[in-house]
Structures are given as C-alpha cells and as structure tokens.
Design a protein around this motif. Structure first.
Motif, short mmCIF file in Angstrom:
data_model
loop_
_atom_site.label_atom_id
_atom_site.label_comp_id
_atom_site.label_asym_id
_atom_site.label_seq_id
_atom_site.Cartn_x
_atom_site.Cartn_y
_atom_site.Cartn_z
N VAL A 283 1.22 -46.61 59.62
CA VAL A 283 2.06 -46.55 58.42
C VAL A 283 1.79 -45.27 57.64
O VAL A 283 2.70 -44.61 57.13
CB VAL A 283 1.83 -47.78 57.52
N GLY A 284 0.51 -44.88 57.58
CA GLY A 284 0.13 -43.67 56.86
C GLY A 284 0.78 -42.43 57.44
O GLY A 284 1.30 -41.58 56.70
N PHE B 55 -5.71 -48.18 51.58
CA PHE B 55 -6.34 -48.27 52.91
C PHE B 55 -7.85 -48.45 52.78
O PHE B 55 -8.45 -49.36 53.36
CB PHE B 55 -6.00 -47.00 53.70
N LEU B 56 -8.48 -47.58 51.99
CA LEU B 56 -9.93 -47.65 51.83
C LEU B 56 -10.35 -48.92 51.09
O LEU B 56 -11.38 -49.53 51.41
CB LEU B 56 -10.43 -46.41 51.09
N HIS B 57 -9.54 -49.32 50.10
CA HIS B 57 -9.86 -50.54 49.35
C HIS B 57 -9.81 -51.76 50.28
O HIS B 57 -10.74 -52.61 50.26
CB HIS B 57 -8.87 -50.72 48.21
N LEU B 58 -8.75 -51.87 51.07
CA LEU B 58 -8.60 -53.01 51.97
C LEU B 58 -9.71 -53.04 53.03
O LEU B 58 -10.19 -54.11 53.40
CB LEU B 58 -7.23 -52.97 52.65
N TRP C 26 -10.66 -55.14 56.24
CA TRP C 26 -9.56 -54.84 57.17
C TRP C 26 -10.02 -53.80 58.20
O TRP C 26 -9.71 -52.62 58.10
CB TRP C 26 -8.34 -54.33 56.40
N HIS C 27 -10.74 -54.26 59.19
CA HIS C 27 -11.23 -53.41 60.26
C HIS C 27 -10.34 -53.58 61.49
O HIS C 27 -9.43 -54.40 61.52
CB HIS C 27 -12.68 -53.76 60.61
#
Length: 396
Positions: A373-374, A353-356, A362-363
């Motif tokens: 999803v998380g 998530f943080l990488h994307l 990915w905002h």
C-alpha cells in the motif's frame, strides 16, 4: 555542454545495462547448487552480481554528476531527472542493505524495480533546460534529493514485502490474498508494457499534432507520441498519415494523458494474457520458485528496517525541508498544494505502519501488505499528482 550531456546519457544507458546483467547474475546466485539451501551469504554468482550492481551505480552517479555540471544545477528539476535519481537511490539503498544482510533474492527484485523506474522516467523529455525562478535555490538540492532518497529506502520495504507475499501466499488457492497479489503482478506487467510501447513509438519517431479548443474556448495545439485512440476536444489532426481518434472527449479531460492510460491498460492486458496463455500459470505462481528458500523472518526484518531508516529521511526531506523552502519561496509553510497533501499522506501512512508494527504487533504478512500500500501511495504521488493534478509543483 552538449558533450557532457551526451556523456551523461551514455553513462545512464551503461548503468541500465549493468543493472540488467546484475539481475541475471542474482538469478544465478539463488539457483547455484551451493545457494539452494541458504540464500544468504555471497556465492560466486552473488559476488559477480553485486560487483555489476556497484559498477552500474557508479556509472549512474557519473551520469548525475556530469549532468549537474552541464546544467549548472542538481538534475532533479523535472520528471526525467527526478525519476532517474529516484531509481538510483533505490539501487543505493539496496546495495547498503545487501552488504548488511547478504540476501541474493533481494537483488533479483530490487534491481528490476529500479530499472522500471529509470525506464519510466526516460519516457519524459530529457533536454537540459535552465531553472525557472521558483526553483533557483539551494533548497532544490536539499529538499528534492532528501525526499527522493527517503522514498527510495521506503521502496525497499515494498521489494521485501513482495518477496514475503510470493513466499507466503498460495496462488493456487482462489481467495482475496491471491487475487490481490496477482493484481500487483498485473500492474507490474502493465508498467513493462507501457515502457515497451512508449519506447517502440519513440524509436519510430511517432508524432501526431492536433489543433483543438481548450476549456477556455481558446485554440491550442497538442502533440501525441502514441496513436490517438482518444482525441482532444474539437480536435483536428494536423499530421498526415497518422491515426485519427476513435472518440473525442470534453475539454475538461486531458485527452493525451487519458490516451496514455488507455494504451497502458490495453498493452498491459495483452501482455498479461499472453504470459498466462503461454505459461498457463498466474504470474505470481511463475515467480514463486524464485523465493522457495527465502527466510520469511529475515525478509520481514529487512522490510521493517527499510521503513525505520526511510521514514525519518523522508520526513526530513519531504516535509521539514519542504516547508522551509515553501516559507522562503511562497512566504508560507503550508498551502495544501496537491504535492504537499500527498507528502503528508505518505508521512501519516508510514507513521501508522510503524505504530501498527510496534504497538499492535503487525508483523509478517500484514506488514508486507502495508508495504505494498505504501508504494502505491508513493507511485500515485510520483505519477498522477505530477501529471494530472494541477498545482504549484506542476512545472515538474
């Protein structure tokens, strides 16, 4: 000890009532004439709502402390205790973020999320019992509470994500986005329906005992708290005046848990269809007016900040502290137990998530879908891994 347990129960009930009151007050805060154009900032309704929330949180904290004193250990050793603590941490995370961002609509969705978690946890046995030997360690307090706190903060990203999606997705357009948003709404309705039917049968003191034969061909007994649509293998109903199962299942299938799932689907579908029939609208469309004036950039930032704070807290509690305790208790850091595997999956997902977000940009809506999803991964870990998949953590 009995007196303390009763006091702790009363404090928990009081906190639930206050969370409901706060939810209605937050509803008034976003509908107040002075708050229509600007949903940030605290108006009169918002001030009353956050006061009720803080008092409710203090009341639940009182429940936690009194139960700790009564039990002699941190009350996070079974599903009732862990889930109620999880819900309390969701409220605590919301309070922290509210004082930073002053967003009234966040409370309108965060508090019902916490309420559902606590109400779900209340469906499990609430007896205070001594710890089994494997749990008699200070690492119980450190590992479990930190992991729950991390998951709770991460859950706020889901709340922000839902607000974002309700604002940005048009439910009147029949596409994949509106379909999946409505699917989320159905899951929420099904959860509410499960709590309603479970509470109803619990208040009616419904109980049906069965004698059956397990997968090792040994006689056993099982008790149902919901009418048996699905019965156990070679089951014989022992309780008089109770519904006989419509079908039985093989011994390898947990009939009681399957029965609960079927009741949840049936009750959830009925409640969802009733809402659709009465309102003639999708549930997501019914909720859309609540987010009419939401600032999407602000909500997106809250979701991101929640992950930014919750991810390291969960990593510390769910992985690092867990591995230290596993080494002490079982003489190995890692053993591919189902609970360990899903903790690792949760860690990898939020790392992605943080990488994307940071590397791929990915905002906004993409980030909101990832948050949904998380929470699905967290809830799967909370419900299915604890209840269905056998492992070293099955004592919970």
């Amino acid at each position: 000890m009995t007196g303390l347990v009763q006091i702790s129960s009363n404090l928990l009930y009081a906190s639930l009532i206050l969370y409901l009151v706060a939810t209605f007050l937050f509803s008034g805060a976003i509908r107040d004439k002075r708050g229509r154009e600007k949903q940030t900032g605290v108006n009169r309704w918002g001030m009353l709502a956050i006061i009720a929330t803080v008092i409710g949180f203090i009341s639940q904290l009182g429940y936690f402390i009194t139960r700790w004193v009564a039990a002699g250990h941190a009350p996070v050793s079974n599903l009732f205790e862990f889930t109620t603590f999880f819900g309390m941490m969701v409220v605590g995370a919301f309070i922290l973020l509210f004082f930073i961002y002053k967003l009234n609509v966040l409370g309108l969705f965060a508090l019902p999320t916490a309420f559902l978690l606590i109400a779900y946890g209340s469906m499990f046995p609430r007896d205070v019992s001594p710890l089994i030997p494997a749990l008699k360690s200070d690492w119980l307090h450190i590992h479990v509470t930190t992991a729950a706190a991390g998951q709770a903060i991460l859950s706020i990203s889901f709340v922000a994500g839902i607000i974002y999606l309700l604002k940005s997705v048009d439910p009147t357009v029949k596409d994949k986005r509106s379909f999946w948003l409505e699917t989320i709404m159905y899951c929420v309705v099904a959860t509410i329906a499960f709590i309603i039917i479970s509470t109803s049968f619990n208040l009616a003191h419904y109980n049906a005992d069965f004698a059956w034969v397990d997968k090792n061909d040994r006689p056993a007994e099982i008790s149902y708290q919901l009418p048996a649509l699905v019965g156990p293998h070679e089951g014989e109903l022992l309780t008089k005046d109770r519904m006989s199962p419509l079908v039985t299942v093989p011994a390898i299938v947990n009939a009681k848990k399957l029965n609960t799932v079927i009741w949840t689907v049936i009750a959830g579908t009925i409640l969802y269809l009733l809402i659709r029939l009465i309102t003639r609208k999708r549930v997501s469309l019914l909720l859309k007016p609540l987010v009419k004036n939401v600032n999407l950039d602000l909500v997106d930032e809250i979701g991101y900040r929640s992950v930014l704070i919750g991810f390291p807290v969960f990593t510390l509690g769910g992985l690092i502290f867990a591995m230290i305790w596993a080494q002490i208790a079982w003489t190995r850091f890692w053993g591919w137990d189902p609970k360990e595997v899903w903790a690792l999956i949760t860690f990898l997902f939020y790392a992605a998530f943080l990488h994307l977000r940071l590397s791929r940009g990915w905002h906004g809506e993409r980030s909101a879908w990832l948050a949904v999803v998380g929470i699905a991964i967290i809830i799967f870990n909370l419900v299915f891994v604890n209840l269905i998949i056998a492992g070293l953590h099955s004592y919970a």
